[in-house]
Design a protein around this motif. Structure first.
Motif, PDB file in Angstrom:
ATOM      1  N   GLY A 123      -7.848   8.728   2.083  1.00 21.47           N
ATOM      2  CA  GLY A 123      -7.522   7.453   2.861  1.00 21.47           C
ATOM      3  C   GLY A 123      -7.362   6.135   2.098  1.00 21.47           C
ATOM      4  O   GLY A 123      -7.173   5.194   2.349  1.00 21.47           O
ATOM      5  N   PHE A 124      -7.788   6.285   0.696  1.00 20.51           N
ATOM      6  CA  PHE A 124      -7.751   5.185  -0.263  1.00 20.51           C
ATOM      7  C   PHE A 124      -6.543   5.157  -1.021  1.00 20.51           C
ATOM      8  O   PHE A 124      -6.272   4.470  -2.081  1.00 20.51           O
ATOM      9  N   LEU A 125      -5.444   6.211  -0.640  1.00 18.27           N
ATOM     10  CA  LEU A 125      -4.167   6.316  -1.389  1.00 18.27           C
ATOM     11  C   LEU A 125      -3.460   4.785  -0.857  1.00 18.27           C
ATOM     12  O   LEU A 125      -3.686   4.310   0.158  1.00 18.27           O
ATOM     13  N   TYR A 126      -2.577   4.509  -1.770  1.00 25.07           N
ATOM     14  CA  TYR A 126      -1.797   3.288  -1.233  1.00 25.07           C
ATOM     15  C   TYR A 126      -0.752   4.026  -0.111  1.00 25.07           C
ATOM     16  O   TYR A 126      -0.470   5.244   0.029  1.00 25.07           O
ATOM     17  N   SER A 127      -0.193   3.003   0.835  1.00 25.03           N
ATOM     18  CA  SER A 127       0.532   3.446   1.950  1.00 25.03           C
ATOM     19  C   SER A 127       1.921   4.110   1.286  1.00 25.03           C
ATOM     20  O   SER A 127       2.299   3.906  -0.045  1.00 25.03           O
ATOM     21  N   LYS A 128       2.349   4.986   2.149  1.00 28.39           N
ATOM     22  CA  LYS A 128       3.868   5.572   1.678  1.00 28.39           C
ATOM     23  C   LYS A 128       4.889   4.430   1.148  1.00 28.39           C
ATOM     24  O   LYS A 128       5.578   4.623   0.327  1.00 28.39           O
ATOM     25  N   ASP A 129       4.867   3.461   2.168  1.00 24.79           N
ATOM     26  CA  ASP A 129       5.886   2.279   1.805  1.00 24.79           C
ATOM     27  C   ASP A 129       5.487   1.830   0.397  1.00 24.79           C
ATOM     28  O   ASP A 129       6.572   1.478  -0.568  1.00 24.79           O
ATOM     29  N   THR A 130       4.021   1.231   0.158  1.00 26.91           N
ATOM     30  CA  THR A 130       3.790   0.861  -1.300  1.00 26.91           C
ATOM     31  C   THR A 130       4.085   1.846  -2.096  1.00 26.91           C
ATOM     32  O   THR A 130       4.559   1.312  -3.186  1.00 26.91           O
ATOM     33  N   LEU A 131       4.109   3.131  -2.065  1.00 20.72           N
ATOM     34  CA  LEU A 131       4.162   4.145  -3.264  1.00 20.72           C
ATOM     35  C   LEU A 131       5.727   4.205  -3.449  1.00 20.72           C
ATOM     36  O   LEU A 131       6.096   4.285  -4.689  1.00 20.72           O
ATOM     37  N   LYS A 133       8.119   1.665  -3.107  1.00 20.09           N
ATOM     38  CA  LYS A 133       8.295   0.392  -3.803  1.00 20.09           C
ATOM     39  C   LYS A 133       7.829   0.720  -5.320  1.00 20.09           C
ATOM     40  O   LYS A 133       8.688  -0.114  -6.213  1.00 20.09           O
ATOM     41  N   LYS A 134       6.620   1.264  -5.435  1.00 21.74           N
ATOM     42  CA  LYS A 134       5.987   1.420  -6.861  1.00 21.74           C
ATOM     43  C   LYS A 134       6.590   2.400  -7.758  1.00 21.74           C
ATOM     44  O   LYS A 134       6.603   2.433  -8.563  1.00 21.74           O
ATOM     45  N   GLY A 135       7.528   3.193  -6.815  1.00 17.28           N
ATOM     46  CA  GLY A 135       8.408   4.513  -7.534  1.00 17.28           C
ATOM     47  C   GLY A 135       7.423   5.400  -7.781  1.00 17.28           C
ATOM     48  O   GLY A 135       7.337   6.211  -8.607  1.00 17.28           O
ATOM     49  N   LEU A 136       6.297   5.719  -6.946  1.00 13.11           N
ATOM     50  CA  LEU A 136       5.121   6.539  -7.267  1.00 13.11           C
ATOM     51  C   LEU A 136       5.051   7.478  -6.224  1.00 13.11           C
ATOM     52  O   LEU A 136       4.097   8.622  -6.170  1.00 13.11           O
ATOM     53  N   MET A 137       5.998   7.762  -5.289  1.00 12.65           N
ATOM     54  CA  MET A 137       6.001   9.211  -4.486  1.00 12.65           C
ATOM     55  C   MET A 137       5.825  10.416  -5.086  1.00 12.65           C
ATOM     56  O   MET A 137       5.366  11.094  -4.734  1.00 12.65           O
ATOM     57  N   GLY A 138       6.279  10.362  -6.203  1.00 13.54           N
ATOM     58  CA  GLY A 138       6.233  11.740  -6.939  1.00 13.54           C
ATOM     59  C   GLY A 138       5.026  11.868  -7.817  1.00 13.54           C
ATOM     60  O   GLY A 138       4.841  12.786  -8.411  1.00 13.54           O
ATOM     61  N   PRO A 143      -3.927   9.159 -10.526  1.00 12.51           N
ATOM     62  CA  PRO A 143      -5.015   7.946 -10.517  1.00 12.51           C
ATOM     63  C   PRO A 143      -4.126   6.695  -9.969  1.00 12.51           C
ATOM     64  O   PRO A 143      -4.820   5.857  -9.228  1.00 12.51           O
ATOM     65  N   GLU A 144      -3.037   6.365 -10.469  1.00 11.42           N
ATOM     66  CA  GLU A 144      -2.194   5.225 -10.139  1.00 11.42           C
ATOM     67  C   GLU A 144      -1.928   5.127  -8.942  1.00 11.42           C
ATOM     68  O   GLU A 144      -1.452   3.981  -8.256  1.00 11.42           O
ATOM     69  N   SER A 145      -1.843   6.056  -7.964  1.00 10.27           N
ATOM     70  CA  SER A 145      -1.388   5.982  -6.700  1.00 10.27           C
ATOM     71  C   SER A 145      -2.333   5.794  -5.486  1.00 10.27           C
ATOM     72  O   SER A 145      -2.208   5.620  -4.330  1.00 10.27           O
ATOM     73  N   TYR A 146      -3.829   5.436  -6.112  1.00 11.80           N
ATOM     74  CA  TYR A 146      -4.784   5.244  -5.235  1.00 11.80           C
ATOM     75  C   TYR A 146      -5.190   3.607  -5.455  1.00 11.80           C
ATOM     76  O   TYR A 146      -4.942   3.157  -6.663  1.00 11.80           O
ATOM     77  N   ASP A 147      -5.559   3.080  -4.438  1.00  8.10           N
ATOM     78  CA  ASP A 147      -6.140   1.672  -4.416  1.00  8.10           C
ATOM     79  C   ASP A 147      -7.506   1.677  -4.834  1.00  8.10           C
ATOM     80  O   ASP A 147      -8.708   1.710  -4.205  1.00  8.10           O
ATOM     81  N   THR A 148      -7.842   1.932  -6.225  1.00 10.89           N
ATOM     82  CA  THR A 148      -9.061   2.237  -6.834  1.00 10.89           C
ATOM     83  C   THR A 148     -10.147   1.016  -6.588  1.00 10.89           C
ATOM     84  O   THR A 148     -11.252   1.242  -6.312  1.00 10.89           O
ATOM     85  N   GLN A 149      -9.640  -0.193  -6.693  1.00 10.97           N
ATOM     86  CA  GLN A 149     -10.694  -1.289  -6.076  1.00 10.97           C
ATOM     87  C   GLN A 149     -11.019  -1.012  -4.876  1.00 10.97           C
ATOM     88  O   GLN A 149     -12.529  -1.518  -4.490  1.00 10.97           O
ATOM     89  N   LYS A 150     -10.523  -0.827  -3.792  1.00 11.05           N
ATOM     90  CA  LYS A 150     -10.618  -0.952  -2.639  1.00 11.05           C
ATOM     91  C   LYS A 150     -11.769   0.455  -2.300  1.00 11.05           C
ATOM     92  O   LYS A 150     -12.622   0.371  -1.506  1.00 11.05           O
ATOM     93  N   LEU A 151     -11.270   1.395  -2.964  1.00  7.13           N
ATOM     94  CA  LEU A 151     -12.427   2.456  -3.064  1.00  7.13           C
ATOM     95  C   LEU A 151     -13.864   2.265  -3.492  1.00  7.13           C
ATOM     96  O   LEU A 151     -15.030   2.413  -2.951  1.00  7.13           O
ATOM     97  N   ILE A 152     -13.787   1.351  -4.834  1.00  5.77           N
ATOM     98  CA  ILE A 152     -15.160   1.134  -5.383  1.00  5.77           C
ATOM     99  C   ILE A 152     -15.811  -0.063  -4.370  1.00  5.77           C
ATOM    100  O   ILE A 152     -16.731   0.216  -4.277  1.00  5.77           O
ATOM    101  N   ASP A 153     -14.845  -0.905  -3.738  1.00  2.77           N
ATOM    102  CA  ASP A 153     -15.636  -1.849  -2.882  1.00  2.77           C
ATOM    103  C   ASP A 153     -16.311  -1.087  -1.709  1.00  2.77           C
ATOM    104  O   ASP A 153     -17.537  -1.450  -1.382  1.00  2.77           O
ATOM    105  N   PHE A 154     -15.642   0.023  -1.258  1.00  5.93           N
ATOM    106  CA  PHE A 154     -16.153   0.590  -0.168  1.00  5.93           C
ATOM    107  C   PHE A 154     -17.572   1.237  -0.552  1.00  5.93           C
ATOM    108  O   PHE A 154     -18.910   1.567  -0.108  1.00  5.93           O
ATOM    109  N   MET A 155     -17.559   1.966  -1.922  1.00  4.30           N
ATOM    110  CA  MET A 155     -18.841   2.742  -2.619  1.00  4.30           C
ATOM    111  C   MET A 155     -19.982   1.749  -2.696  1.00  4.30           C
ATOM    112  O   MET A 155     -20.959   1.994  -2.297  1.00  4.30           O
TER     113      MET A 155
END
Length: 307
Positions: A123-131, A133-138, A143-155
């Motif tokens: 649930g804390f992966l970036y959206s498909k559109d964002t991935l 745009k960032k060239g990260l679908m592959g 680690p770089e495909s997650y919104d880590t700060q959002k996950l940490i804020d949740f924790m």
């Protein structure tokens, strides 16, 4: 040096004795309903592996509450309910989700922690559109495909004892985050957080997801076995979920068996194997306990961290 020198190793027979008198409060039908796609597990596995594990976790929950009470007393704080958080890590297709659901079910049947919630870091992966745009679908799952700060804020919010915390929802069918869909985590007794990335250390952050864990589990197996399970799961999904026109993988529904095996192998080699070797496997020794699976999916070795 023995990579498990700071762990106590148990075989299945010895580990099973730690169940003590923990009752089996799970039926065969319930087990079949919560196991993952292509996952093989029996009630015997639950009795010999998971019941001792839930007993250990129960003891740790009690100890954690006592320690929290001591701290609150020292600081003259009013007692506040804080969830006990469990992290479950391991490769794609190794059986993390099944382990998480079994533990959620079993732990919820102990009197002192009946409310057990489960979230996945998908649930804390970036959206498909964002991935895209960032060239990260592959590199989805890296680690770089997650919104880590959002996950940490949740924790932070969960561990602070907030009454209601929203967790984003991920759809494996759409292969994307579901916009405007949230799961409410309402101050559970135990929260299980499952995902490939939960034990990873991101050097760009000073706080890690694992900092909030009271207990962590790593599901381990030989890479060749995990690869085999991944391909088997791909073939099964090709005949089921991939048939749905809304599925992101619908494009693969008409492949021949040989073509499907080739495609699944390519995905494994190009994405999942790289992520396992570069990011997931190096976190194994950060776990409090390692559950080691054989080709038949059964857990044969258990490693419990000494320090």
């Amino acid at each position: 040096m023995n990579p498990f020198s700071n762990y106590i190793e148990f075989n299945r027979t010895k580990w099973a004795t730690f169940r003590d008198k923990t009752p089996l409060l799970l039926s065969e039908d319930e087990l079949q309903s919560i196991k993952g796609t292509n996952e093989v597990i029996s009630l015997q596995e639950v009795e010999e592996i998971y019941l001792p594990l839930t007993r250990l976790i129960n003891l740790k929950v009690q100890a954690s509450r006592q320690l929290q009470g001591v701290t609150n007393s020292f600081l003259d704080y009013k007692a506040k309910k804080v969830p006990f958080i469990i992290g479950i890590a391991g490769s794609v297709a190794v059986g993390k989700s099944t382990t998480a659901r079994i533990l959620q079910t079993l732990l919820s049947r102990w009197d002192i922690h009946t409310k057990v919630d489960l979230v996945t870091t998908d649930g804390f992966l970036y959206s498909k559109d964002t991935l895209e745009k960032k060239g990260l679908m592959g590199k989805k799952g890296f680690p770089e495909s997650y919104d880590t700060q959002k996950l940490i804020d949740f924790m932070v919010r969960v561990k602070s004892g907030e009454d209601k915390v929203e967790s984003p929802v991920y759809s494996h069918l759409a292969y994307d985050i579901l916009p405007n869909n949230m799961e409410l985590i309402c101050n559970p007794d135990i929260l299980i957080v499952e995902g490939v990335n939960v034990l990873q250390v991101n050097k760009s952050h000073h706080v890690f997801v694992s900092d909030f864990f009271d207990f962590s589990i790593y599901i381990d197996a030989d890479e060749e076995n995990i690869k085999k399970w991944y391909i088997e799961r791909f073939l099964l999904l090709q005949k089921t979920a991939f048939q749905n026109r809304k599925s992101y993988f619908h494009r693969y529904n008409n492949l021949s068996k040989d073509e499907a095996i080739k495609k699944a192998t390519e995905i494994w080699v190009d994405i999942n194997a790289k992520n396992l070797k570069e990011n997931i496997l190096p976190t194994k020794r950060r776990a409090n306990i390692i559950l080691r699976k054989d080709l038949d999916h059964n857990i044969k070795k258990i490693y419990l961290k000494k320090f």
